[in-house]
Design a protein around this motif. Structure first.
Motif, PDB file in Angstrom:
ATOM      1  N   ILE A 268     -34.446 -30.895  71.016  1.00  0.00           N
ATOM      2  CA  ILE A 268     -33.533 -31.963  70.547  1.00  0.00           C
ATOM      3  C   ILE A 268     -34.126 -33.034  70.164  1.00  0.00           C
ATOM      4  CG2 ILE A 268     -31.360 -33.213  70.937  1.00  0.00           C
ATOM      5  CD1 ILE A 268     -30.378 -31.011  72.403  1.00  0.00           C
ATOM      6  N   LEU A 269     -35.131 -33.498  71.091  1.00  0.00           N
ATOM      7  CA  LEU A 269     -35.964 -34.969  70.992  1.00  0.00           C
ATOM      8  C   LEU A 269     -36.990 -34.626  69.650  1.00  0.00           C
ATOM      9  CD1 LEU A 269     -36.693 -37.684  71.737  1.00  0.00           C
ATOM     10  CD2 LEU A 269     -38.071 -36.589  73.444  1.00  0.00           C
ATOM     11  N   ALA A 270     -37.632 -33.637  69.649  1.00  0.00           N
ATOM     12  CA  ALA A 270     -38.424 -33.253  68.547  1.00  0.00           C
ATOM     13  C   ALA A 270     -37.538 -33.252  67.012  1.00  0.00           C
ATOM     14  CB  ALA A 270     -39.223 -32.015  68.616  1.00  0.00           C
ATOM     15  N   ALA A 271     -36.442 -32.723  67.089  1.00  0.00           N
ATOM     16  CA  ALA A 271     -35.558 -32.678  65.801  1.00  0.00           C
ATOM     17  C   ALA A 271     -34.994 -34.177  65.424  1.00  0.00           C
ATOM     18  CB  ALA A 271     -34.442 -31.705  65.749  1.00  0.00           C
ATOM     19  N   ASN A 272     -34.860 -34.982  66.476  1.00  0.00           N
ATOM     20  CA  ASN A 272     -34.525 -36.218  66.019  1.00  0.00           C
ATOM     21  C   ASN A 272     -35.398 -37.507  66.289  1.00  0.00           C
ATOM     22  OD1 ASN A 272     -31.134 -35.785  65.680  1.00  0.00           O
ATOM     23  ND2 ASN A 272     -31.884 -34.453  67.547  1.00  0.00           N
ATOM     24  N   ALA A 273     -36.687 -37.265  66.287  1.00  0.00           N
ATOM     25  CA  ALA A 273     -37.431 -38.269  66.945  1.00  0.00           C
ATOM     26  C   ALA A 273     -37.574 -39.510  65.799  1.00  0.00           C
ATOM     27  CB  ALA A 273     -38.938 -37.661  66.792  1.00  0.00           C
ATOM     28  N   ASN A 274     -37.132 -39.147  64.320  1.00  0.00           N
ATOM     29  CA  ASN A 274     -37.647 -40.090  63.495  1.00  0.00           C
ATOM     30  C   ASN A 274     -36.107 -40.901  63.359  1.00  0.00           C
ATOM     31  OD1 ASN A 274     -39.990 -39.141  62.801  1.00  0.00           O
ATOM     32  ND2 ASN A 274     -38.835 -37.404  61.150  1.00  0.00           N
ATOM     33  N   LEU A 275     -35.181 -40.780  64.099  1.00  0.00           N
ATOM     34  CA  LEU A 275     -34.055 -41.691  63.876  1.00  0.00           C
ATOM     35  C   LEU A 275     -34.337 -42.806  64.643  1.00  0.00           C
ATOM     36  CD1 LEU A 275     -30.832 -39.144  65.066  1.00  0.00           C
ATOM     37  CD2 LEU A 275     -31.697 -39.889  62.758  1.00  0.00           C
ATOM     38  N   PRO A 276     -33.775 -44.066  64.273  1.00  0.00           N
ATOM     39  CA  PRO A 276     -33.998 -45.359  64.641  1.00  0.00           C
ATOM     40  C   PRO A 276     -33.486 -45.508  66.001  1.00  0.00           C
ATOM     41  CG  PRO A 276     -32.015 -45.473  62.994  1.00  0.00           C
ATOM     42  CD  PRO A 276     -32.671 -44.157  62.952  1.00  0.00           C
ATOM     43  N   THR A 277     -34.169 -46.510  66.807  1.00  0.00           N
ATOM     44  CA  THR A 277     -33.668 -46.556  68.290  1.00  0.00           C
ATOM     45  C   THR A 277     -33.250 -48.080  68.435  1.00  0.00           C
ATOM     46  OG1 THR A 277     -35.979 -46.865  69.105  1.00  0.00           O
ATOM     47  CG2 THR A 277     -34.914 -44.718  69.268  1.00  0.00           C
ATOM     48  N   VAL A 278     -32.887 -48.261  69.794  1.00  0.00           N
ATOM     49  CA  VAL A 278     -32.382 -49.870  70.282  1.00  0.00           C
ATOM     50  C   VAL A 278     -32.997 -50.002  71.314  1.00  0.00           C
ATOM     51  CG1 VAL A 278     -30.219 -49.587  68.692  1.00  0.00           C
ATOM     52  CG2 VAL A 278     -30.324 -48.989  71.157  1.00  0.00           C
ATOM     53  N   GLU A 279     -33.203 -51.449  71.629  1.00  0.00           N
ATOM     54  CA  GLU A 279     -33.586 -51.499  73.032  1.00  0.00           C
ATOM     55  C   GLU A 279     -32.946 -51.093  74.311  1.00  0.00           C
ATOM     56  OE1 GLU A 279     -36.566 -52.964  73.490  1.00  0.00           O
ATOM     57  OE2 GLU A 279     -36.878 -53.446  71.350  1.00  0.00           O
ATOM     58  N   ASN A 280     -33.581 -51.134  75.254  1.00  0.00           N
ATOM     59  CA  ASN A 280     -32.928 -50.646  76.466  1.00  0.00           C
ATOM     60  C   ASN A 280     -31.657 -51.350  77.040  1.00  0.00           C
ATOM     61  OD1 ASN A 280     -34.894 -48.299  76.845  1.00  0.00           O
ATOM     62  ND2 ASN A 280     -36.346 -49.636  78.092  1.00  0.00           N
ATOM     63  N   SER A 281     -31.865 -52.599  76.866  1.00  0.00           N
ATOM     64  CA  SER A 281     -30.668 -53.389  77.045  1.00  0.00           C
ATOM     65  C   SER A 281     -29.467 -53.203  76.347  1.00  0.00           C
ATOM     66  CB  SER A 281     -31.049 -54.884  77.106  1.00  0.00           C
ATOM     67  OG  SER A 281     -31.478 -55.176  75.711  1.00  0.00           O
ATOM     68  N   GLN A 282     -29.820 -52.810  75.275  1.00  0.00           N
ATOM     69  CA  GLN A 282     -28.745 -52.754  74.115  1.00  0.00           C
ATOM     70  C   GLN A 282     -28.044 -51.309  74.033  1.00  0.00           C
ATOM     71  OE1 GLN A 282     -30.082 -53.866  70.124  1.00  0.00           O
ATOM     72  NE2 GLN A 282     -30.342 -56.083  70.954  1.00  0.00           N
ATOM     73  N   ALA A 283     -28.792 -50.254  74.901  1.00  0.00           N
ATOM     74  CA  ALA A 283     -28.293 -48.902  74.600  1.00  0.00           C
ATOM     75  C   ALA A 283     -27.383 -48.735  75.746  1.00  0.00           C
ATOM     76  CB  ALA A 283     -29.654 -47.975  75.061  1.00  0.00           C
ATOM     77  N   PRO A 284     -26.255 -47.695  75.321  1.00  0.00           N
ATOM     78  CA  PRO A 284     -25.019 -47.488  76.515  1.00  0.00           C
ATOM     79  C   PRO A 284     -25.833 -47.099  77.821  1.00  0.00           C
ATOM     80  CG  PRO A 284     -24.810 -46.585  74.391  1.00  0.00           C
ATOM     81  CD  PRO A 284     -26.337 -46.859  74.250  1.00  0.00           C
ATOM     82  N   ARG A 285     -25.114 -47.955  78.750  1.00  0.00           N
ATOM     83  CA  ARG A 285     -25.401 -47.648  80.018  1.00  0.00           C
ATOM     84  C   ARG A 285     -24.997 -46.091  80.589  1.00  0.00           C
ATOM     85  NH1 ARG A 285     -25.144 -52.485  84.223  1.00  0.00           N
ATOM     86  NH2 ARG A 285     -26.522 -50.946  85.392  1.00  0.00           N
ATOM     87  N   MET A 286     -25.692 -45.327  81.176  1.00  0.00           N
ATOM     88  CA  MET A 286     -25.365 -43.984  81.603  1.00  0.00           C
ATOM     89  C   MET A 286     -25.767 -43.823  83.082  1.00  0.00           C
ATOM     90  SD  MET A 286     -23.959 -42.437  79.301  1.00  0.00           S
ATOM     91  CE  MET A 286     -23.891 -42.451  77.574  1.00  0.00           C
ATOM     92  N   ALA A 287     -24.617 -43.111  84.082  1.00  0.00           N
ATOM     93  CA  ALA A 287     -25.045 -42.928  85.335  1.00  0.00           C
ATOM     94  C   ALA A 287     -25.357 -41.569  85.598  1.00  0.00           C
ATOM     95  CB  ALA A 287     -23.857 -43.250  86.142  1.00  0.00           C
ATOM     96  N   TRP A 288     -26.761 -41.422  85.469  1.00  0.00           N
ATOM     97  CA  TRP A 288     -27.232 -39.882  85.354  1.00  0.00           C
ATOM     98  C   TRP A 288     -26.884 -39.196  86.666  1.00  0.00           C
ATOM     99  CZ3 TRP A 288     -27.924 -39.395  80.472  1.00  0.00           C
ATOM    100  CH2 TRP A 288     -28.416 -40.149  79.732  1.00  0.00           C
ATOM    101  N   LEU A 289     -26.904 -37.908  86.513  1.00  0.00           N
ATOM    102  CA  LEU A 289     -26.923 -37.258  87.800  1.00  0.00           C
ATOM    103  C   LEU A 289     -28.014 -37.398  89.022  1.00  0.00           C
ATOM    104  CD1 LEU A 289     -25.656 -33.664  86.503  1.00  0.00           C
ATOM    105  CD2 LEU A 289     -24.069 -35.151  87.593  1.00  0.00           C
ATOM    106  N   LYS A 290     -27.459 -37.606  90.241  1.00  0.00           N
ATOM    107  CA  LYS A 290     -28.505 -37.744  91.107  1.00  0.00           C
ATOM    108  C   LYS A 290     -29.257 -36.505  91.462  1.00  0.00           C
ATOM    109  CE  LYS A 290     -26.554 -41.740  93.340  1.00  0.00           C
ATOM    110  NZ  LYS A 290     -25.801 -42.232  94.524  1.00  0.00           N
ATOM    111  N   LEU A 291     -30.237 -36.330  91.935  1.00  0.00           N
ATOM    112  CA  LEU A 291     -31.037 -35.177  92.109  1.00  0.00           C
ATOM    113  C   LEU A 291     -30.178 -34.131  93.076  1.00  0.00           C
ATOM    114  CD1 LEU A 291     -33.809 -33.698  91.708  1.00  0.00           C
ATOM    115  CD2 LEU A 291     -34.857 -34.736  93.981  1.00  0.00           C
ATOM    116  N   PRO A 292     -29.488 -34.422  94.158  1.00  0.00           N
ATOM    117  CA  PRO A 292     -28.844 -33.513  94.775  1.00  0.00           C
ATOM    118  C   PRO A 292     -27.582 -32.939  93.806  1.00  0.00           C
ATOM    119  CG  PRO A 292     -29.120 -35.158  96.379  1.00  0.00           C
ATOM    120  CD  PRO A 292     -29.525 -35.742  94.922  1.00  0.00           C
TER     121      PRO A 292
END
Length: 320
Positions: free
Chosen positions: A106-130
């Motif tokens: 998916i990243l290789a297919a959408n690598a050319n799309l414009p990106t934003v800064e980390n501060s402007q990206a939506p905040r996500m609470a990713w799954l913890k390792l357990p």
């Protein structure tokens, strides 16, 4: 004796040499009858490769052709063994590798799309390792999971306006249930009377401040700033958010504070005024952060229970 006479020794060696060729002739005749050495089964290399060292990665021109690819969808085809559905079946963590390969594609297919800064990206609470280990049912190492999180963070930086729907659905699979960043309350706004409200706490003190454009008048519990805080340090601390940004003569402050001492109340008003000022001018956040007026101090003073008397320790020299 023949070995004592040199001429006799030479004659003995000459007789042995004449009898020796009989054995190779016999072997050659036997080998020639063997079908292994038949010229019909030998493979001849091209003249350019005779006597030349080659490598396994080099292509040797031959007259052989590869077999056609197998069609697994053909009902007539019956494989000799079961074919696993996942190409990572024989790896240590097949389900994790499947998710990783999917994200990389998916990243290789959408690598050319414009990106934003980390501060402007939506905040996500990713799954913890357990939680991720329970999700895939495998003991995924910490280092490998960190590599997967880097890909997720890179995908999350794609401009939200241009992010494809399949990318958004894939990212949501790795978000914790009940994302704490997604259920944030709406940001505070200025009311119909032009007032901004802010709250602040410090130790046992709590304050509520209302900020409105004016000429710099400050009221605390209905009193003037001098009446509420006799000490100069407390007065400057209460209005430090406006002083550090040169906004002291631009806004009027009306604050209510309770609990704690005068120093704790002054610092609680500092935080409340700073938060109300951010509602009027959000661009002042870096300046307020540098001034240290929007940093929350989580320390609290433990209140003693009424009637509780601390037991005095008896000196060691007192004899009972």
């Amino acid at each position: 004796m023949a070995w004592q006479n040199p001429n006799g020794l030479v004659q003995a060696m000459h007789s042995i040499r004449q009898a020796a060729p009989l054995r190779p002739v016999l072997q050659r005749s036997v080998i020639s009858r063997s079908p292994i050495w038949s010229t019909s089964t030998t493979t001849s290399l091209p003249k350019s490769l005779n006597g030349k060292r080659t490598y396994a990665t080099e292509e040797i021109p031959t007259s052989f052709t590869a077999a056609p690819p197998l069609d697994f969808n053909d009902p007539k085809f019956r494989p000799a063994r079961l074919v696993p559905a996942s190409p990572s079946y024989f790896s240590g963590n097949p389900k994790f590798i499947d998710h990783l390969l999917n994200l990389e594609d998916i990243l290789a297919a959408n690598a050319n799309l414009p990106t934003v800064e980390n501060s402007q990206a939506p905040r996500m609470a990713w799954l913890k390792l357990p939680q991720f280990r329970d999700f895939v049912g495998e003991q995924v190492p910490t280092k490998k999971y960190k590599g997967l999180l880097k890909i997720l963070q890179r995908l999350n930086r794609i401009d939200p306006k241009l992010m494809p729907e399949d990318v958004g659905r894939t990212i949501k699979q790795f978000v914790r249930p009940g994302n704490p960043y997604a259920n944030k309350p709406a940001p505070a706004t200025v009311d119909e009377m032009g007032r901004a409200r802010g709250r602040g706490k410090r130790k046992s003190s709590s304050a509520v401040a209302f900020l409105v454009e004016g000429d710099g008048e400050v009221r605390v519990n209905g009193k003037t700033l001098v009446e509420a805080f006799p000490r100069v340090h407390d007065r400057e601390s209460a209005t430090w958010a406006l002083r550090s940004t040169s906004r002291l003569d631009k806004y009027n402050v009306w604050a209510q504070v309770q609990g704690g001492g005068t120093t704790g109340q002054a610092e609680a008003i500092t935080l409340a005024v700073a938060r109300a000022l951010l509602v009027h001018e959000p661009a002042l956040k870096p300046a307020l952060r540098k001034a240290g007026v929007i940093t929350v101090d989580a320390r609290r003073v433990e209140r003693k229970k009424p009637g509780h008397v601390k037991a005095r320790k008896m000196p060691t020299w007192v004899k009972r």
